[in-house]
Every structure is written in structure tokens, then in C-alpha cells.
Design an enzyme around this catalytic site. Structure first.
Site, PDB file in Angstrom:
ATOM      1  N   CYS A  32       3.243   3.225  15.791  1.00  0.00           N
ATOM      2  CA  CYS A  32       2.488   4.160  14.953  1.00  0.00           C
ATOM      3  C   CYS A  32       2.700   3.866  13.475  1.00  0.00           C
ATOM      4  O   CYS A  32       3.612   3.135  13.090  1.00  0.00           O
ATOM      5  CB  CYS A  32       2.940   5.598  15.209  1.00  0.00           C
ATOM      6  SG  CYS A  32       2.807   6.146  16.915  1.00  0.00           S
ATOM      7  N   CYS A  63      -1.104   2.977  18.702  1.00  0.00           N
ATOM      8  CA  CYS A  63      -1.345   4.403  18.954  1.00  0.00           C
ATOM      9  C   CYS A  63      -2.835   4.705  18.799  1.00  0.00           C
ATOM     10  O   CYS A  63      -3.492   4.243  17.862  1.00  0.00           O
ATOM     11  CB  CYS A  63      -0.529   5.243  17.968  1.00  0.00           C
ATOM     12  SG  CYS A  63      -0.836   7.019  18.065  1.00  0.00           S
ATOM     13  N   CYS A  66      -3.251   7.612  15.521  1.00  0.00           N
ATOM     14  CA  CYS A  66      -3.102   7.300  14.090  1.00  0.00           C
ATOM     15  C   CYS A  66      -3.656   5.938  13.706  1.00  0.00           C
ATOM     16  O   CYS A  66      -3.697   5.594  12.528  1.00  0.00           O
ATOM     17  CB  CYS A  66      -1.638   7.401  13.667  1.00  0.00           C
ATOM     18  SG  CYS A  66      -0.555   6.114  14.342  1.00  0.00           S
ATOM     19  N   ASP A 468      -6.238  -7.686 -26.889  1.00  0.00           N
ATOM     20  CA  ASP A 468      -7.520  -7.111 -26.506  1.00  0.00           C
ATOM     21  C   ASP A 468      -7.915  -5.989 -27.470  1.00  0.00           C
ATOM     22  O   ASP A 468      -7.098  -5.118 -27.804  1.00  0.00           O
ATOM     23  CB  ASP A 468      -7.422  -6.571 -25.080  1.00  0.00           C
ATOM     24  CG  ASP A 468      -8.728  -5.993 -24.589  1.00  0.00           C
ATOM     25  OD1 ASP A 468      -9.551  -6.763 -24.087  1.00  0.00           O
ATOM     26  OD2 ASP A 468      -8.919  -4.769 -24.724  1.00  0.00           O
TER      27      ASP A 468
END
Length: 508
Positions: A32, A63, A66, A468
Site C-alpha cells: 500500500c 492494494c 489505495c 534576471d
């Protein structure tokens, strides 16, 4: 993390760790994600794995509640620039499926044995097992979102035979392909956690849910992409909050068109009811129209990089939030992302076009470039008419249509030639330091261009661009101090985006 801290994450169903580790339950034989809503297993019955492939290799099956195979990718691979991090980015891009382990090793500059050893040591599985897990997930998505024949899906997902496909799906999901298809949701909203391929089957193309962790600042991401959208290659339709971003894709086996919706589902605890405590998560709805379904895995990964869906906003906020000025900006825009690129070569050319001019002017120049040298689609798709020009023709093109100085046109040709002959490598697993050195060695490429390419084309989360204009403006308005930028590591790219938001008129 220790086993104790992992178990605490499992006990609290903490979605922040989905994709960071997986748990196998010895008594049930399933694995899971940490946020699985099922009853928390006893501590002594839990085993932990660094990847889904490792759990599968240990004999655990996925699973059904999930969907652990569909979690967001670990943000660790975006940060790490070592062999394992680079290998994981390339496996995600489909390199093993297309070129095998030898091709992956060649791109990395190591022997296949070294690659196998290091991946197994850190992830519990080698490149073949990792690619196999990815193929199985791709096949499940196709089974549950298209009406393709099972045989076609097997080869589209990258399996060598139908027998191998059937055996792998039964081993990983404990169901046959037919059973997986019949289990797909047929309408309404699924109660499952956000996952790719969880929605109803699409009538055309492949409908996906692109999962992310934590909050997601969708409006800012769509603003960023919309103001840079190139006519013919990209378009954004709809009003703010309900926009759909569309663009063409050049992929290994063919072409594609992707659509991603701004209105996103989630921003609530994965697997739990709205309003329950815990970390939030969700997904963006996406549709992929591909000329060849073998490109599905690669297309998904490139869209995920473009929208920065594998980021860990909690880790970013924890680091940047400690700064006196940035902390306030982070609190105002939780989940702000650093968009990447769907096509690194395209981004490199766009970076040169954007040197010392405004975003709007660069967008105009890029539109002219596409109209003159882009490859037309077989048929227009709304406002999408072309693929961005490839590097080979640009390396020899006069570029007179652009109406820009010859020195800048020469830089475009130089960059295109370097990309075409491999002097500069910007593929998913490229060595970022080496790529930047190679770029800086080219005439006309300075620190800004090389840094911008590193940030977006290579997905580096730790780039700073002190020269920048937008960054300087953001610094002046916010009062932030770049002399402290070392304290922002390894998330300086996200700091830039917060400063750009201030410069654009937001967050002050």
C-alpha cells in the site's frame, strides 16, 4: 526515515509520504501507500520498501483501495543528480522500454552491471523490475480508460508477449486483464485516492488523473503557461479558474495532443473525507490523444514534468518559509510550482529567443519560428496546427523570418546543432552540471540562458538567476536578499517563481 517514523506516517495515513516509501503487509500479501484508508496493520506485520517495484519483487500485490502504483513520483528524483536519480528519470521517460538496460547504461555512462547494482542497493529493484512495474501501471490505465483490445494493450504498454502481460497483471494486481477492465468506474466521482486512470473511460483518447501531493497553485501555473503559449503549438481556452491548456507533443513513436484542466479535484487528504486532518492531495484531469499508444508512459511523464506534479510543497515551504521575506510569500501562495518542459529541445530554443526581451516578444518570435519551420499536424486540432521545429532543420535554417539580429539567429543555429549532434544533452536523465558546462561553452549562451534551461528543461529545483530582470524587480519589491540564497537550497527555483509572482504584481 526510521521504521518507527515510517510506521507513524502509516498510522496517521500521512499522504506526504505517498511515493516516498511503500509498505507490504505480511499477513495479507498486499502493498500500500502510506495514506491507505484501510485498517492500520500491526507493526510486526509491516515491511517497508523504497519503490513499488521492490514490493512487487518481494511478492506483494497492489492494494485495490489505495492504488499504490499510481502515487506521485518521489520528489527525491527531481533533487538528486547522481546515477540513481538520473536513472529513475530516464526509466520514467521510457528509456528501458525503448533501448533496454544497455541503452540506459550507455546514456548514463556506466556499465549495465553498475546500474543494476546501484539501483538494486537503493531501490530494492533493478531497471528491468522498475520498468516492468511502470508497464503494468500503463496497462491498467489503458484497460480502464480505453476500449482497446487486450492484445493491443499488451503491446502498447511495452510487454513482449500476451502471455507475459497476463502473468504480470495477475501477479501485481491479483486479477486478470479482463477483471481489471470490468472493475473500472463507469461514471460519477470515484471515492478512490487521486490516481492516473481512475476516471471514466474516454470516448476519444486516454482520460487520466495526474496525481500530486500537497496543495497545488493551479492558477499561477496556468497563468505562467498561458502567457508563454506559442501559437500553433499551445493554446489555453476558457476563463481563469476553468481553463484548459492544450499542446502538441513530439514523442518517440509518434505525435500527440495533451489537454489539462485547471479546475482540479482534491486539495484534501488522500483517501479521507473532506475536512479531515492531514496533508492535502489531489489531481489534475488530463486527456491524451496519441498517434501511437506505446507513447503513453513517456507522454504522462513529460506532462508531469511540465506541471511539476512530483514536487514536495511541504519540503519547499519548510525551507523557504524560514526566510523572513520568502516565508510570507510562501504562505500567500501555498503549493506554487516551478513548471518544467514537455520538450527540452524546444525549451532550449525558446530560452535563446527570450534573451533580453519581454515574454510577449519572445512568444511572438516563437510563433514566427513555428509557422516557418514547424511540422504541420496531419489535420489541425482546434488552434493546434504544428509541432515545434526539430533541431536538425533549425541548425541549417536562415531564420530570416524572425526579424532579429544575425548574432541571435546564429546562436539559435549553434544551440540547435549542438542538440542535434549530441554536444549538448538535455534528455530526462542528463547530467545537469555537464549540460550547463556544455551550454556555456557555446557562443551566445551566458549564465542566464544556461540556468533557465537547467531549471526548466532539466527540471532542476535548485537554480538561481540573480541577473534576471524579473528576479531583480521581485527582490526590490519584496525586500528579499539573494546573499542568503544558499539558505534556500535545494529549492531556489521555487524561490525564483515566488519572486516572479511579486514582480508580476502579486504577493506584495
Amino acid at each position: 526515515m526510521t521504521d518507527e517514523s515510517r510506521y507513524e506516517a502509516v498510522r496517521s495515513r500521512d499522504a506526504r509520504f505517498d511515493g516516498v516509501f511503500f509498505l507490504g503487509v505480511r499477513t495479507t500479501g498486499i502493498y500500500c501507500r502510506p495514506s491507505c484508508p484501510a485498517v492500520t496493520p500491526k507493526r510486526e506485520n509491516v515491511r517497508y520498501y523504497p519503490s513499488a517495484a521492490a514490493a512487487q519483487r518481494a511478492g506483494f500485490r497492489a492494494c485495490r483501495r489505495c492504488r499504490p502504483d499510481a502515487v506521485p513520483g518521489s520528489a527525491e528524483w527531481n533533487v538528486r543528480a547522481d546515477l540513481v536519480g538520473r536513472a529513475m528519470r530516464m526509466i520514467g521517460d521510457g528509456v528501458v522500454d525503448r533501448e533496454g538496460v544497455s541503452g540506459l547504461a550507455r546514456r548514463l555512462g556506466y556499465s549495465p552491471r553498475q546500474v543494476q547494482r546501484q539501483l538494486t542497493a537503493e531501490l530494492g529493484a533493478g531497471p528491468v523490475a522498475l520498468a516492468r512495474a511502470q508497464r503494468a501501471h500503463t496497462a491498467r490505465v489503458l484497460l480502464q480508460t480505453t476500449s482497446l483490445a487486450v492484445t493491443d494493450i499488451a503491446f502498447a504498454a511495452g510487454f513482449a508477449s500476451v502471455r507475459q502481460f497476463n502473468g504480470t497483471m495477475r501477479e501485481i494486481y491479483a486479477r486478470t486483464p479482463g477483471q481489471l477492465r470490468s472493475a473500472a468506474p463507469r461514471g460519477g466521482h470515484s471515492r478512490r485516492p487521486a490516481e492516473e486512470g481512475a476516471g471514466r473511460p474516454a470516448t476519444t483518447g486516454v482520460a487520466l488523473r495526474l496525481a500530486y501531493r500537497g496543495p497545488y497553485a493551479a492558477r499561477e501555473v496556468f497563468d505562467f503557461l498561458e502567457c508563454r503559449a506559442i501559437a500553433g503549438v499551445e493554446e489555453t481556452a476558457g476563463a481563469a479558474g476553468t481553463r484548459t491548456y492544450r499542446r502538441t507533443l513530439r514523442l518517440p513513436c509518434g505525435t500527440g495532443v495533451v489537454e489539462v484542466d485547471e479546475h482540479h479535484a482534491g486539495d484534501r487528504p488522500s483517501g479521507r473525507e473532506p475536512g479531515a486532518p492531514g496533508e492535502t492531495s489531489g489531481w489534475l484531469d488530463c486527456r491524451l490523444h496519441l498517434a501511437d499508444l506505446r507513447d503513453l508512459t513517456t507522454a504522462v511523464q513529460r506532462v508531469r514534468r511540465l506541471f511539476d506534479l512530483d514536487a514536495d510543497p511541504r519540503a519547499v515551504a519548510e525551507r523557504l518559509g524560514a526566510d523572513e521575506v520568502l516565508g510570507e510569500l510562501v504562505a500567500r501562495r501555498p503549493g506554487l510550482r516551478a513548471p518544467g518542459a514537455a520538450d527540452p529541445h524546444e525549451l532550449a530554443v525558446r530560452a535563446v529567443l527570450g534573451q533580453q526581451i519581454t515574454v510577449a516578444a519572445a512568444r511572438t518570435l516563437a510563433g514566427r519560428l513555428v509557422a516557418a519551420y514547424g511540422k504541420p499536424l496531419p489535420a489541425p486540432d482546434g488552434g493546434l496546427t504544428h509541432l515545434f521545429p526539430e533541431s536538425d532543420p533549425l541548425a541549417e535554417a536562415p531564420l530570416s523570418e524572425l526579424g532579429m539580429p544575425e548574432r541571435r539567429r546564429a546562436t539559435i543555429r549553434t544551440v540547435a546543432a549542438a542538440l542535434a549532434d549530441g554536444t549538448v544533452s538535455l534528455h530526462a536523465g542528463a547530467d545537469r552540471d555537464e549540460a550547463e558546462r556544455s551550454l556555456l561553452a557555446l557562443p551566445g549562451i551566458g549564465p542566464w540562458s544556461a540556468g533557465y534551461m537547467r531549471m526548466r528543461a532539466l527540471g532542476d529545483p535548485d537554480v538561481v538567476l540573480p541577473g534576471d530582470v524579473g528576479v531583480r524587480h521581485g527582490l526590490a519589491l519584496s525586500g528579499a536578499d539573494t546573499t542568503r540564497s544558499a539558505e534556500w537550497r535545494p529549492w531556489r527555483s521555487y524561490a525564483l517563481h515566488h519572486l516572479w509572482q511579486v514582480a508580476a504584481g502579486g504577493g506584495r
